[in-house]
Each structure stands twice: as C-alpha cells, then as structure tokens.
Design an enzyme around this catalytic site. Structure first.
Site, PDB file in Angstrom:
ATOM      1  N   GLY A 108      -6.128  -6.197   4.525  1.00  0.00           N
ATOM      2  CA  GLY A 108      -5.729  -7.610   4.474  1.00  0.00           C
ATOM      3  C   GLY A 108      -6.721  -8.491   3.742  1.00  0.00           C
TER       4      GLY A 108
ATOM      5  N   LYS B  40       0.816  -1.235   0.000  1.00  0.00           N
ATOM      6  CA  LYS B  40       0.000   0.000   0.000  1.00  0.00           C
ATOM      7  C   LYS B  40       0.833   1.260   0.000  1.00  0.00           C
ATOM      8  CE  LYS B  40       0.500  -1.957   4.058  1.00  0.00           C
ATOM      9  NZ  LYS B  40      -0.033  -2.896   4.991  1.00  0.00           N
TER      10      LYS B  40
ATOM     11  N   LYS C 147      -3.713   3.404   2.884  1.00  0.00           N
ATOM     12  CA  LYS C 147      -4.870   2.594   2.473  1.00  0.00           C
ATOM     13  C   LYS C 147      -6.044   3.487   2.069  1.00  0.00           C
ATOM     14  CE  LYS C 147      -3.412  -1.249   5.390  1.00  0.00           C
ATOM     15  NZ  LYS C 147      -3.364  -1.730   6.778  1.00  0.00           N
TER      16      LYS C 147
ATOM     17  N   ASP D  40       0.144   4.201   7.628  1.00  0.00           N
ATOM     18  CA  ASP D  40      -0.350   3.008   6.943  1.00  0.00           C
ATOM     19  C   ASP D  40      -1.846   3.148   6.608  1.00  0.00           C
ATOM     20  OD1 ASP D  40       0.000   0.046   6.206  1.00  0.00           O
ATOM     21  OD2 ASP D  40      -1.662  -0.016   7.631  1.00  0.00           O
TER      22      ASP D  40
ATOM     23  N   VAL E 204      -5.142  -3.295   1.057  1.00  0.00           N
ATOM     24  CA  VAL E 204      -6.065  -2.601   1.972  1.00  0.00           C
ATOM     25  C   VAL E 204      -6.882  -3.618   2.756  1.00  0.00           C
ATOM     26  CG1 VAL E 204      -7.947  -0.946   2.195  1.00  0.00           C
ATOM     27  CG2 VAL E 204      -6.239  -0.636   0.395  1.00  0.00           C
TER      28      VAL E 204
HETATM   29  N1  LIG Z   1       2.126  -8.111   7.675  1.00  0.00           N
HETATM   30  C1  LIG Z   1       0.867  -7.888   7.324  1.00  0.00           C
HETATM   31  O1  LIG Z   1      -0.076  -8.244   8.053  1.00  0.00           O
HETATM   32  C2  LIG Z   1       0.556  -7.197   6.052  1.00  0.00           C
HETATM   33  C3  LIG Z   1       1.559  -6.713   5.220  1.00  0.00           C
HETATM   34  N2  LIG Z   1       1.224  -6.100   4.051  1.00  0.00           N
HETATM   35  C4  LIG Z   1       2.281  -5.640   3.153  1.00  0.00           C
HETATM   36  O2  LIG Z   1       2.958  -6.779   2.636  1.00  0.00           O
HETATM   37  C5  LIG Z   1       4.323  -6.479   2.391  1.00  0.00           C
HETATM   38  C6  LIG Z   1       5.207  -7.464   3.129  1.00  0.00           C
HETATM   39  O3  LIG Z   1       4.959  -7.369   4.509  1.00  0.00           O
HETATM   40  P1  LIG Z   1       5.529  -8.460   5.537  1.00  0.00           P
HETATM   41  O4  LIG Z   1       5.408  -9.818   4.953  1.00  0.00           O
HETATM   42  O5  LIG Z   1       4.855  -8.172   6.823  1.00  0.00           O
HETATM   43  O6  LIG Z   1       7.063  -8.058   5.617  1.00  0.00           O
HETATM   44  P2  LIG Z   1       8.270  -8.918   6.226  1.00  0.00           P
HETATM   45  O7  LIG Z   1       9.264  -7.919   6.711  1.00  0.00           O
HETATM   46  O8  LIG Z   1       7.785  -9.941   7.145  1.00  0.00           O
HETATM   47  O9  LIG Z   1       8.881  -9.680   4.933  1.00  0.00           O
HETATM   48  C7  LIG Z   1       9.534  -9.014   3.922  1.00  0.00           C
HETATM   49  C8  LIG Z   1      10.187 -10.042   3.013  1.00  0.00           C
HETATM   50  O10 LIG Z   1      10.731  -9.392   1.875  1.00  0.00           O
HETATM   51  C9  LIG Z   1      12.137  -9.671   1.776  1.00  0.00           C
HETATM   52  N3  LIG Z   1      12.791  -8.431   1.355  1.00  0.00           N
HETATM   53  C10 LIG Z   1      12.668  -7.203   1.910  1.00  0.00           C
HETATM   54  N4  LIG Z   1      13.437  -6.323   1.249  1.00  0.00           N
HETATM   55  C11 LIG Z   1      14.059  -7.006   0.264  1.00  0.00           C
HETATM   56  C12 LIG Z   1      14.999  -6.652  -0.747  1.00  0.00           C
HETATM   57  N5  LIG Z   1      15.455  -5.411  -0.873  1.00  0.00           N
HETATM   58  N6  LIG Z   1      15.415  -7.624  -1.598  1.00  0.00           N
HETATM   59  C13 LIG Z   1      14.951  -8.890  -1.475  1.00  0.00           C
HETATM   60  N7  LIG Z   1      14.073  -9.285  -0.533  1.00  0.00           N
HETATM   61  C14 LIG Z   1      13.633  -8.352   0.326  1.00  0.00           C
HETATM   62  C15 LIG Z   1      12.586 -10.084   3.151  1.00  0.00           C
HETATM   63  O11 LIG Z   1      13.733 -10.942   3.019  1.00  0.00           O
HETATM   64  P3  LIG Z   1      14.450 -11.588   4.318  1.00  0.00           P
HETATM   65  O12 LIG Z   1      13.451 -12.581   4.828  1.00  0.00           O
HETATM   66  O13 LIG Z   1      15.697 -12.218   3.794  1.00  0.00           O
HETATM   67  O14 LIG Z   1      14.683 -10.456   5.268  1.00  0.00           O
HETATM   68  C16 LIG Z   1      11.355 -10.817   3.655  1.00  0.00           C
HETATM   69  O15 LIG Z   1      11.335 -12.145   3.247  1.00  0.00           O
HETATM   70  C17 LIG Z   1       4.485  -5.013   2.803  1.00  0.00           C
HETATM   71  O16 LIG Z   1       4.274  -4.187   1.674  1.00  0.00           O
HETATM   72  C18 LIG Z   1       3.366  -4.806   3.809  1.00  0.00           C
HETATM   73  O17 LIG Z   1       2.962  -3.459   3.910  1.00  0.00           O
HETATM   74  C19 LIG Z   1      -0.077  -5.956   3.623  1.00  0.00           C
HETATM   75  C20 LIG Z   1      -1.102  -6.405   4.398  1.00  0.00           C
HETATM   76  C21 LIG Z   1      -0.869  -7.043   5.695  1.00  0.00           C
HETATM   77  N1  LIG Z   2       0.680  -3.102   9.434  1.00  0.00           N
HETATM   78  C1  LIG Z   2      -0.587  -3.322   8.823  1.00  0.00           C
HETATM   79  C2  LIG Z   2      -0.586  -4.641   8.107  1.00  0.00           C
HETATM   80  C3  LIG Z   2      -1.680  -4.758   7.156  1.00  0.00           C
HETATM   81  O1  LIG Z   2      -1.873  -3.977   6.237  1.00  0.00           O
HETATM   82  C4  LIG Z   2      -1.678  -3.323   9.870  1.00  0.00           C
HETATM   83  O2  LIG Z   2      -1.346  -3.359  11.064  1.00  0.00           O
HETATM   84  O3  LIG Z   2      -2.842  -3.257   9.494  1.00  0.00           O
HETATM   85 NA    NA Z   3      -8.238  -6.503   1.124  1.00  0.00          NA
END
Ligand SMILES: NC(=O)C1=CN([C@@H]2O[C@H](COP(=O)(O)OP(=O)(O)OC[C@H]3O[C@@H](n4cnc5c(N)ncnc54)[C@H](OP(=O)(O)O)[C@@H]3O)[C@@H](O)[C@H]2O)C=CC1
Ligand SMILES: N[C@@H](CC=O)C(=O)O
Ligand code: NA
Length: 434
Positions: free
Chosen positions: A134, A105, A205, A201, A132
């Site tokens: 989740g 987002k 959204k 955040d 947006v």
């Molecule tokens: N967490 C949530 O509930 C939600 C998250 N989102 C969105 O989803 C996305 C991911 O979130 P989330 O899973 O929580 O994040 P995390 O930090 O848990 O995971 C990020 C992943 O991306 C990899 N990564 C990050 N930067 C790089 C890079 N420069 N090159 C290669 N790999 C990279 C990391 O690698 P490594 O493991 O090696 O560090 C890791 O595996 C974000 O945009 C977030 O806003 C959306 C809705 C809900």
């Molecule tokens: N950090 C966000 C993850 C989902 O978008 C939240 O807390 O809602």
């Molecule tokens: Na959604």
C-alpha cells in the site's frame, strides 16, 4: 496553471481514496507537479450505483471506449483489480501512448514482464507503487534508493488483512470469520478474500518485489505459498509461551545466484522489529550488502494509504512525462536458480496430537534423529487425557528432512495427527552449513 487529464478505472476502496486525495490535497499536488490534475472519466461496472460523496455522476462510465479514445486523457489509473479485463485495458492504454499507474499486484505477478516491456516499447511510463505494501514506498526504494546494493534478504508482512486477523487472534480471543468480516468492511481485503487468507496476495507482492530486488524475472508459481487458515489459538498460545509471535511472512533471499521465495505463517521472536507490526500495518525488513539492515513500516491497505501511493505515482508520471523514455537494456545474464522448497532451511515448530502412552516421545524423537532433524525443545500438554499435544522446536534443518520425518512419524499408531507445522525464522544456519 497547466492542466493534465487522467482517467480512473475503478471507484471502489482505492479509486475512492485517490479521488479524495486529489480533492483534499489539490493545492499541494498542483504545487508538487506543476499541473492541475483533472479527473476526466471514471470507469465502473455499474454507473448507476450510489458513489462516495463528491464524485460527480457525469464522470462515471461503464464504457472503456470513452477513455481509450479520448485523446485528452494522458494517464490511465487502473484501480479496478482482477486479471481481465484490467490487462486488456492496460495494454490498450499503453498502445494508445497513455501512461499507466496500477495497484494491481495479481496482474503484475502474472503478466508484469509483458506489461513492463510493452510500456518500454511504447515509450510511456508504468508505475505500480500501490501494488506492494500500500502506502509504503517500497517499489521506488528498491528501484532507486537501494539500487546500489545487492539485496541479500527481504522479510515482509505484506498483507494487511491477514496481519489484522493474526493481531486480533493474538491479542483477543476472536472468531476468525468475524475478524475477516471486519477487515473486509474496512476495505483491506481483496474482492475474493481467499487471496488474502491463503497467502496468494502476499505471494503476488513477493513476486513483484523479488523481480526488482534480485534483478531477474520471477514467476508467481515459483513462490512457495501457505496461508493462515490452519493457525489456531492453540498455536498462538504456544508461540507466546516460547517467546514468539506468528506472522504471515513473505521471505526472499539470494545466495550465490540462487533465490529462495516463500510465503507462510512464521514464528518470529517477540524482540524482532517485525513482531510489533500489528493490525493492517505492513513492514519490510531488508538486508542490503551496503546499507545493512533496513525496515520500512506503514499502512499496507485501505483507501487513503493506498491512494497515497497511487497519487504519488501519478505525480511521478507527470514529472517524467516530457523527458525522453529510458529503455532498460535486455539482460540475459541475470537468470537465477530458484531454490526448491525442500532445500530451504529453517527451524520448525511441530505440534503433534499423540496417544498418551509410555515410550511415544522417545520413538518420535528417534525418528526425527533418523532423518537428521535435531530437536532443541519439547513441550507436552494435556497429561491425564487420552490424547496429548506434543510440541517440538527443531534446530535449523533442511525442509525435505523435516517433511520425510513427519511422513514417517504420522504412520505411527500412537500419532493421531500432525496438528501444525510452522517455520521459525531465527536467521540461524544449519550446523555445518556454509
Ligand atoms: N483495498 C486495498 O487496500 C488495496 C487494493 N489494492 C488493489 O487495488 C485494486 C482495487 O482494489 P479495491 O479498490 O479494493 O477494489 P474494489 O472492489 O473496492 O473496487 C473495484 C472498482 O473497480 C470497478 N470494476 C471492477 N471490475 C470492473 C469491470 N470489469 N469494469 C469496470 N469497472 C470495474 C468496480 O466498479 P463498481 O463500483 O461499479 O462495482 C469498483 O469501482 C485491486 O487490484 C487491489 O488488489 C492494492 C493495494 C491495497
Ligand atoms: N488485500 C490487501 C490489500 C492491499 O494490498 C491486503 O490486505 O494487504
Ligand atoms: Na507501496
């Protein structure tokens, strides 16, 4: 069975959730889309780090070229977060005619127009349901199910982390930092949790939703934003006493071509459906001119709920991939005016710390009156001590009038500080307003 190859960019909370769902629900997914989905590569920062059970090491790479130059990969799923290099990777993928699914987002709020246009120009698909709320299907709902409506109002709890923190603060006496750590441990928070706590955040959204709901391209910096870091247990107790709960609300309204967009802590009545949306749950309350009032409710953060939206998008891409691309007509007639925050209207909760001297309340009340702020109730607590809390609830008022009144009131020698100002969402209009 036909196979389709995809790549994940990221194997963190969301990437791990997507992986799990693709394994656990493989049979259903294959039946639903007619293809067996095969994860060909997973981009991570550190390919040597121990991963979730089940992710084979040979799929991991830290070299994006392994993905972009692999012609067998048809769909790139960006779940790594951040602006760069995520934007660069998405742009490259689209230019290589790969379909893209993203949960990002922050990226969409800042560069959504450019990316959406690029996907259209390249004739490939771009889906972003997870960005947006989740797992709640809000993007497709706005794009399709509600497309026949004029959306008049949206009010959403769009951030799971802050809703989790506010719920804990309301139900238990808890330490802010400790609850934030819990939310981080459960995978709800952003990499930098300031984005959650300070409302960025939710504002990202709301930017994405407003562009869809109001049919115009909204910019992130046009959204007014405040976070929850100033909310104290004292404000939560007053809210309860007055019949409200405090939620971080994202509010978008359209009235006669003028759009209002704001994210801030809000008092809402304990009887409002959003008041009982707790923990990491999100909800969006929508008013459409045909459908009337509607509310969507579900998990807004976490691995599986977010993964559910991502996998749904992957399936949508697969189902549409062989159809001719639909290019939206450029519409120059939908430029809408953004209402300045000072022109917005609501009721207000204002908590002042004042020296307990005779006449102070009267002077403050007359200063509110001087600035056209009419009061609906006043509470005073802490009698017998040098400084007391004075709590005012106003009638529906222009934001600029309230701010000007406060500016003058806090110059009074008897006023120690403005402890808090929180907007109250009652859906009422200012007396005399259209
Ligand atoms: N967490 C949530 O509930 C939600 C998250 N989102 C969105 O989803 C996305 C991911 O979130 P989330 O899973 O929580 O994040 P995390 O930090 O848990 O995971 C990020 C992943 O991306 C990899 N990564 C990050 N930067 C790089 C890079 N420069 N090159 C290669 N790999 C990279 C990391 O690698 P490594 O493991 O090696 O560090 C890791 O595996 C974000 O945009 C977030 O806003 C959306 C809705 C809900
Ligand atoms: N950090 C966000 C993850 C989902 O978008 C939240 O807390 O809602
Ligand atoms: Na959604």
């Amino acid at each position: 069975m036909k196979k389709i190859k995809i790549a994940l960019l990221g194997a963190g909370t969301v990437g791990g959730g997507v992986w799990d769902i693709l394994q656990t629900n493989k049979e259903n997914i294959t039946r639903n889309c007619g293809y067996e989905i095969e994860v060909e590569k997973i981009l991570v920062k550190d390919a040597t780090k121990k991963r979730k059970d089940g992710i084979p090491e040979n799929l991991l790479t830290s070299n994006f070229e392994d993905i972009i130059y692999n012609d067998e990969i048809e769909i790139v799923v960006e779940v790594m977060g951040g602006i760069e290099p995520a934007k660069d990777y998405i742009v490259k993928a689209l230019k290589q005619k790969k379909h893209v699914v993203t949960a990002n987002k922050a990226l969409l709020a800042n560069h959504g127009n450019e990316i959406i246009k690029l996907a259209e120009d390249e004739g490939v698909q771009l889906y972003y349901e997870a960005s947006v709320a989740g797992g709640i299907p809000i993007i497709q709902t706005l794009k399709e199910s509600l497309a026949g409506n004029k959306i008049e109002k949206m009010m959403g709890i769009l951030n799971g982390t802050t809703n989790y923190i506010l719920t804990k603060m309301t139900k238990e006496k808890v330490d802010f930092d400790a609850v934030l750590k819990e939310a981080q441990a459960m995978g709800y928070a952003e990499a930098d949790p300031t984005a959650d706590v300070e409302g960025y955040d939710a504002a990202h959204k709301l930017t994405v939703l407003s562009s869809l709901a109001f049919g115009t391209s909204v910019k992130f910096d046009e959204v007014y934003r405040e976070g929850i870091s100033k909310i104290t247990s004292i404000d939560i107790d007053y809210a309860r006493e007055l019949g409200y709960v405090i939620k971080l609300l994202a509010i978008g309204k359209e009235d006669a071509g003028t759009i209002e967009m704001r994210v801030h802590p809000t008092f809402i009545s304990q009887s409002h459906p959003l008041a009982s949306v707790n923990d990491s749950f999100n909800a969006i309350f929508i008013k459409g001119n045909a459908v009337g009032d509607l509310m969507l409710y579900g998990r807004g953060a976490g691995d599986l709920p977010t993964g559910s939206a991502v996998v749904g998008d992957i399936i949508a891409v697969i189902k549409g991939k062989d159809k001719p691309p639909v290019k939206a007509e450029e519409d120059t007639s939908t430029v809408k005016i953004i209402k300045p925050m000072g022109e917005t209207e609501s009721e207000y909760y204002i908590r002042l710390i004042v020296k307990d001297k005779p006449g102070v309340l009267g002077t403050i009340a007359s200063l509110f009156g001087k600035h056209n702020v009419s009061l609906s109730s006043v509470l005073q607590k802490g009698e017998g001590v040098p400084a007391v809390s004075l709590v005012f609830i106003t009638h529906c008022t222009r934001e600029a009038d309230v701010q000007e009144a406060i500016e003058e009131i806090i110059t009074m020698e008897e006023v120690v500080e403005l402890a808090n100002l929180i907007r109250v969402e009652n859906g009422k209009k200012r007396a005399g307003a259209q």
